[in-house]
Design an enzyme around this catalytic site. Structure first.
Site, PDB file in Angstrom:
ATOM      1  N   ARG A 134       0.835  -1.243  -0.171  1.00 10.28           N
ATOM      2  CA  ARG A 134       0.060   0.035   0.033  1.00 10.28           C
ATOM      3  C   ARG A 134       0.746   1.159  -0.131  1.00 10.28           C
ATOM      4  O   ARG A 134       0.318   2.409  -0.332  1.00 10.28           O
ATOM      5  CB  ARG A 134      -0.790   0.140   1.056  1.00 10.28           C
ATOM      6  CG  ARG A 134      -2.125   1.052   1.021  1.00 10.28           C
ATOM      7  CD  ARG A 134      -2.853   1.166   2.300  1.00 10.28           C
ATOM      8  NE  ARG A 134      -3.552   0.124   2.827  1.00 10.28           N
ATOM      9  CZ  ARG A 134      -3.248  -0.413   4.173  1.00 10.28           C
ATOM     10  NH1 ARG A 134      -2.172   0.233   4.931  1.00 10.28           N
ATOM     11  NH2 ARG A 134      -3.508  -1.502   4.692  1.00 10.28           N
ATOM     12  N   LYS A 136      -9.076   7.146 -19.048  1.00 12.46           N
ATOM     13  CA  LYS A 136      -9.806   7.559 -20.286  1.00 12.46           C
ATOM     14  C   LYS A 136      -8.316   7.540 -21.205  1.00 12.46           C
ATOM     15  O   LYS A 136      -8.044   6.788 -21.583  1.00 12.46           O
ATOM     16  CB  LYS A 136     -10.410   8.848 -19.883  1.00 12.46           C
ATOM     17  CG  LYS A 136     -11.266   8.914 -18.829  1.00 12.46           C
ATOM     18  CD  LYS A 136     -12.469   7.872 -19.008  1.00 12.46           C
ATOM     19  CE  LYS A 136     -13.292   7.839 -17.928  1.00 12.46           C
ATOM     20  NZ  LYS A 136     -13.768   8.962 -17.179  1.00 12.46           N
TER      21      LYS A 136
HETATM   22  C1  LIG Z   1     -14.363   9.348 -15.845  1.00 10.22           C
HETATM   23  C2  LIG Z   1     -14.210  10.478 -15.377  1.00 10.22           C
HETATM   24  C3  LIG Z   1     -13.784  10.807 -13.911  1.00 10.22           C
HETATM   25  C4  LIG Z   1     -13.584   9.486 -12.929  1.00 10.22           C
HETATM   26  O1  LIG Z   1     -12.534   8.704 -13.359  1.00 10.22           O
HETATM   27  P1  LIG Z   1     -12.796   6.994 -12.740  1.00 10.22           P
HETATM   28  O2  LIG Z   1     -11.168   6.809 -13.262  1.00 10.22           O
HETATM   29  O3  LIG Z   1     -13.842   6.599 -13.792  1.00 10.22           O
HETATM   30  O4  LIG Z   1     -12.934   7.086 -11.472  1.00 10.22           O
HETATM   31  C5  LIG Z   1     -13.232  12.167 -13.428  1.00 10.22           C
HETATM   32  N1  LIG Z   1     -13.491  13.146 -14.184  1.00 10.22           N
HETATM   33  C6  LIG Z   1     -13.980  13.032 -15.701  1.00 10.22           C
HETATM   34  C7  LIG Z   1     -13.879  14.166 -16.334  1.00 10.22           C
HETATM   35  C8  LIG Z   1     -14.193  11.900 -16.199  1.00 10.22           C
HETATM   36  O5  LIG Z   1     -14.500  11.817 -17.486  1.00 10.22           O
END
Ligand SMILES: *Cc1c(COP(=O)(O)O)cnc(C)c1O
Length: 369
Positions: free
Chosen positions: A42, A189
């Protein structure tokens, strides 16, 4: 490093010296023999560190990786004092607006919501006495552009400025250079880029702030997996070329959608008449690959468009090589935030643009009536 960003993406985050592996090491172990730097899984991981070094260097700060983008957002909110005030968009990534809503309902935070994040005057008017201002730009799913430098200049001393730069990636916008204290990315993303991992990263200008975030990560256990960090770093290697193609595709599709009789509005800052165009042209080095459009007919017609697509997948999430579409108002939290019923968010991928257009064009026939 003085090399250009495309080169830094490839060269950064690598171990140096004779015999060092060119790739990052994935250590698959929850514990370590006592006496070394790391004792427990961790506390740290070499694969996180390589990713943090690279993203941190691109953003001009100190990176801290988390198990997801939302875990990074929550760790940033942890810096607020009990009952502290945050200025935040009414419409933003719905997971984040939910984090605010539950903290507000429990009396842990006061939230001043901005109706139009593109209105720098409205943002400035909400700032007096605030402990933090949160911008998301370009925003999810309205693709609105917020003025980072204007918010940085308008806030009082001691008010932190955090920016969710997920849609811009570390390549198209540098929030820290514009005056922000923290930039957050959902590396799930564009950074990962292949829809095969969840990971988040926060980058702080101040190394002490990064250390505090890392301490929250350890305390709350919001750690990324070693494999996810490895994959995210591997994704970074191709970010510039993926983004270049996806952005070119998005620009072309935005123009064509804008002319389509079944489309009532396109939101993409690359369109000259988009409300965010001038600011995005100043603040970003490209307009990105996220767009949204609204269709004629109602929610059912927009759903029918999604159902008819064959090349493009109807799925949540974004930022991967594959083009994804989603009607965001299907979520209660999005409807509450005012997302139009027929708004379709399109995460444009790297396929051939003519195949994407042919698919959209045939599917839009479902909305025309
Ligand atoms: C998807 C997203 C998040 C959250 O991210 P996760 O990795 O799904 O927890 C935060 N901000 C934006 C703009 C996003 O598109």
């Amino acid at each position: 490093m003085t090399e250009r960003v495309e080169t830094r993406l490839v060269a950064g985050g690598r171990a140096q010296g004779a015999g060092a592996p060119l790739g990052s090491t994935i250590v698959v172990s929850s514990t370590y023999r006592l006496g070394g730097e790391l004792e427990y899984g961790r506390d740290g991981n070499e694969a996180w560190r390589a990713l943090e070094d690279l993203v941190g260097e691109l953003e001009g700060g100190h990176g801290v990786a988390f198990g997801s983008g939302l875990a990074a957002c929550a760790a940033v909110l942890d810096a607020l004092p009990p009952g502290g005030t945050i200025v935040a968009p009414r419409s933003a990534y719905h997971g984040f607006t939910e984090q605010l809503r539950v903290r507000e309902a429990a009396g842990r935070l006061r939230v001043r919501r901005i109706a139009d994040i593109a209105d720098a005057g409205e943002v400035a008017a909400a700032l007096p006495g605030a402990d933090m201002v949160w911008l998301e730009t370009p925003s999810n799913p309205l693709i609105a552009i917020a003025d980072i430098a204007a918010a940085a200049a308008a806030r009082e001393p001691g008010c932190l400025l955090a920016v969710d730069g997920t849609f811009a990636t570390p390549l198209l916008q540098q929030p820290l250079a514009l005056g922000a204290d923290i930039v957050v990315h959902s590396a799930t993303k564009y950074i990962g880029g292949h829809a095969d991992l969840l990971l988040g990263i926060a980058v702080c200008r101040d190394p002490a702030a990064a250390q505090r975030l890392a301490a929250v990560r350890v305390r709350e256990g919001a750690i990324p997996g070693a494999l996810e960090a490895f994959l995210a770093l591997r994704g970074m290697r191709t970010l510039a070329v993926r983004l270049e193609r996806a952005q070119a595709n998005a620009g072309e599709l935005a123009v064509r959608l804008d002319r389509h009789p079944a489309v009532t509005r396109v939101r993409y800052p690359g369109l000259p008449d988009d409300p965010g165009h001038a600011l995005a042209a100043r603040q970003m080095s490209g307009f990105g690959a996220m767009l949204a459009f609204e269709t004629t007919g109602g929610a059912d017609a927009a759903d029918a468009v999604c159902a008819r697509l064959r090349v493009i997948s109807a799925a949540t999430s974004l930022g991967g090589v594959e083009t994804l579409i989603e009607r965001r108002a299907r979520y209660e939290s999005e409807r509450r935030a005012g997302t139009p019923e027929t708004l379709l968010r399109l995460s444009v991928g790297i396929e051939h643009v003519e195949d994407l257009w042919a698919d959209l064009d045939q599917a839009l026939a479902a909305a025309s009536s």
